[in-house]
Design a protein around this motif. Structure first.
Motif, short mmCIF file in Angstrom:
data_model
loop_
_atom_site.label_atom_id
_atom_site.label_comp_id
_atom_site.label_asym_id
_atom_site.label_seq_id
_atom_site.Cartn_x
_atom_site.Cartn_y
_atom_site.Cartn_z
N CYS A 138 0.83 -1.20 0.00
CA CYS A 138 0.00 0.00 0.00
C CYS A 138 0.87 1.26 0.00
O CYS A 138 0.62 2.20 -0.75
CB CYS A 138 -0.93 -0.01 1.21
N CYS A 148 -5.50 2.75 3.12
CA CYS A 148 -5.11 1.40 2.71
C CYS A 148 -6.31 0.47 2.84
O CYS A 148 -6.83 0.26 3.94
CB CYS A 148 -3.96 0.89 3.59
N LEU A 202 -3.40 -5.07 -0.29
CA LEU A 202 -3.71 -3.71 0.13
C LEU A 202 -3.35 -2.73 -0.96
O LEU A 202 -2.28 -2.82 -1.58
CB LEU A 202 -2.94 -3.35 1.41
N HIS A 203 -4.25 -1.76 -1.18
CA HIS A 203 -4.02 -0.72 -2.17
C HIS A 203 -4.28 0.64 -1.55
O HIS A 203 -5.09 0.78 -0.63
CB HIS A 203 -4.93 -0.92 -3.38
N ALA A 204 -3.57 1.66 -2.06
CA ALA A 204 -3.75 3.02 -1.58
C ALA A 204 -4.89 3.66 -2.34
O ALA A 204 -4.75 4.06 -3.50
CB ALA A 204 -2.46 3.81 -1.79
#
Length: 359
Positions: free
Chosen positions: A328, A342, A350-352
Motif C-alpha cells: 500500500c 489502505c 492492500l491498495h492506496a
C-alpha cells in the motif's frame, strides 16, 4: 559598401549582446527566466527512504530483530529485517533506513534529550543519515504511546477479561479517549516539524522529498471465534473488541490526520488495513492473519533482563502484515501527492485508495 559593412557589424554586435543577455539572465539551467527544479534531493549517497516512529514502524511483531535492538545493552527498539520499510518499492531508491523504536513517544522522535531504550532523538539520528544519504521519503507513525497510551489500553482490556464481574476496559475510555487523542495531536505536530527542520538545515526544500504521517491498523476485531477469546489467542471481551476496532482506532486516526494537516505531511490511513486479517480472525489457522496473537516467549522468562519483554510482540503487525502495508505504501508514494486509505482490493492485496474515493 563601407556603409553596408558598418550596419552589418552593428547588427552582429547587437545579436551577440542579446545572446549574452539571454544566457546571463536565463542560463542553461532555467526556463522562462525561472530556475528549473533540481532532480531529487541534495547531497551525495544513495537515494533513501527513512522510517521513523514507534513499534508499528520498527517491526515489532515481525521477528528477525537486529541483535543491537533485541535487548543488547538494554535496547529493545526491536527493528526487524521484515519491517515494511525494508519491503517498500520506490523507483530509484536503493537504500532503506529504519530509525523507529518500539514504545517511542513523539518527544523521542522530536529533537531534544528524550531517549527510548537508551537511543537518542530520532530526528537527531536523521541529521546523521542525511550526511551520506539522499532522502527521498520519510514515513512516520507516532502518537499512540503519548496521551492515548494505546498499548496500555490494550493491556487494560486484557486484564478486564480475567475479572468477569468488573467493568469492561472500554467503559472508562468512552469518556476520556477523545481528550487523550486531542492532547496527543500537538506533540505529533511538533515531532513532524522537527523532522522537517532537520531536512531544511541539510539544504532540503519540500519538493525534494515526500513526508508521510500514517495511522495505525486495527489489530483485533469483535467477530473472532469464541474459542479464541482466551489465553490461546485473544483474551478480550467482545464489547472491548468492538470498541478497540471502531471508536478507539478511528478516533486515533482522525487525530493523526489532523496532525498531518497541521504539519504539512501527507496522510496514509491504516485504520481498516487489517480487515479480515486481524489477530485470531483465522480461527484454527493463523496463516491468513497479519497481526500477532497473544505471544509469550517462554525462554525469555528465565532471564531477568528479558522476562519483562516476553509479551512485547503481542498484537502487532507480523511479517505478512508488514509486507501488505509495504504494498500500500509503495502505491501511495508513487502518486506523490494527496492522502489515501489502505484498503484490500479484489486481489486480496492492500491498495492506496485516494481519499476522495474512500469516504
Amino acid at each position: 559598401m563601407r556603409r553596408f559593412r558598418w550596419w552589418w557589424g552593428a547588427l552582429v554586435l547587437a545579436c551577440v549582446a542579446v545572446l549574452v543577455g539571454f544566457f546571463v539572465f536565463s542560463g542553461p539551467g532555467s526556463k522562462n527566466g525561472l530556475p528549473l527544479p533540481r532532480k531529487g534531493p541534495p547531497g551525495t549517497g544513495p537515494l533513501t527512504v527513512v522510517a521513523i516512529g514507534d513499534s508499528t514502524v520498527s517491526g515489532e511483531g515481525a521477528g528477525h530483530y537486529t541483535p543491537d535492538t533485541d535487548g543488547r545493552n538494554g535496547d529493545w527498539c526491536h527493528r526487524s529485517a521484515d519491517a515494511f520499510v525494508q519491503k517498500v518499492r520506490i523507483p530509484g531508491v536503493t537504500a532503506r533506513v529504519n530509525l523507529a523504536c518500539s514504545g517511542a513517544p513523539a518527544e523521542q522522535v522530536a529533537l531534544g534529550g528524550v531517549k527510548q531504550w537508551g537511543e537518542p532523538s530520532q530526528a537527531q539520528q536523521l541529521a546523521a543519515v542525511v550526511k551520506n544519504h539522499r532522502v527521498a521519503a520519510v514515513v512516520i507513525a507516532v502518537g499512540a504511546n503519548d496521551d492515548p497510551q494505546f498499548s496500555a489500553q490494550v493491556s487494560a482490556c486484557f486484564k478486564a477479561w480475567f475479572t468477569a464481574g468488573a467493568p469492561s476496559c472500554s467503559s472508562a475510555l468512552r469518556t476520556t479517549w477523545k481528550s487523550k487523542v486531542d492532547a496527543m495531536v500537538p506533540k505529533v505536530v511538533n515531532a513532524v516539524g522537527d523532522v522537517k527542520k532537520v531536512l531544511a538545515q541539510a539544504g532540503y526544500v519540500p519538493a525534494d522529498y515526500q513526508l508521510v504521517l500514517q495511522s495505525y491498523a486495527t489489530p483485533v476485531a469483535p467477530d473472532i471465534p469464541a474459542n479464541l477469546q482466551n489465553l490461546n489467542g485473544c483474551p478480550f471481551r467482545t464489547d472491548d473488541l468492538q470498541w478497540i476496532s471502531t471508536t478507539g482506532i478511528t478516533t486515533l486516526s482522525a487525530g493523526l490526520k489532523q496532525a498531518a494537516v497541521q504539519s504539512g505531511a501527507r496522510f496514509l490511513d491504516l485504520a481498516r488495513a487489517g480487515e479480515h486479517h486481524e489477530a485470531c480472525s483465522g480461527g484454527p489457522d493463523p496463516a491468513s492473519e497479519w497481526f500477532t496473537r497473544l505471544t509469550l516467549h517462554l525462554n525469555d522468562l528465565g532471564q531477568a533482563d528479558r522476562a519483562q519483554h516476553a509479551l512485547q510482540e503481542s498484537f502487532h503487525p507480523n511479517a505478512a502484515g508488514h509486507a501488505a502495508i509495504a504494498d500500500c505504501l509503495s502505491e501511495f508514494l508513487a502518486v506523490r501527492d494527496g492522502n489515501a486509505t489502505c484498503l484490500a482490493g479484489p486481489d486480496g492485496n492492500l491498495h492506496a485508495v485516494p481519499e476522495i474515493l474512500s469516504r
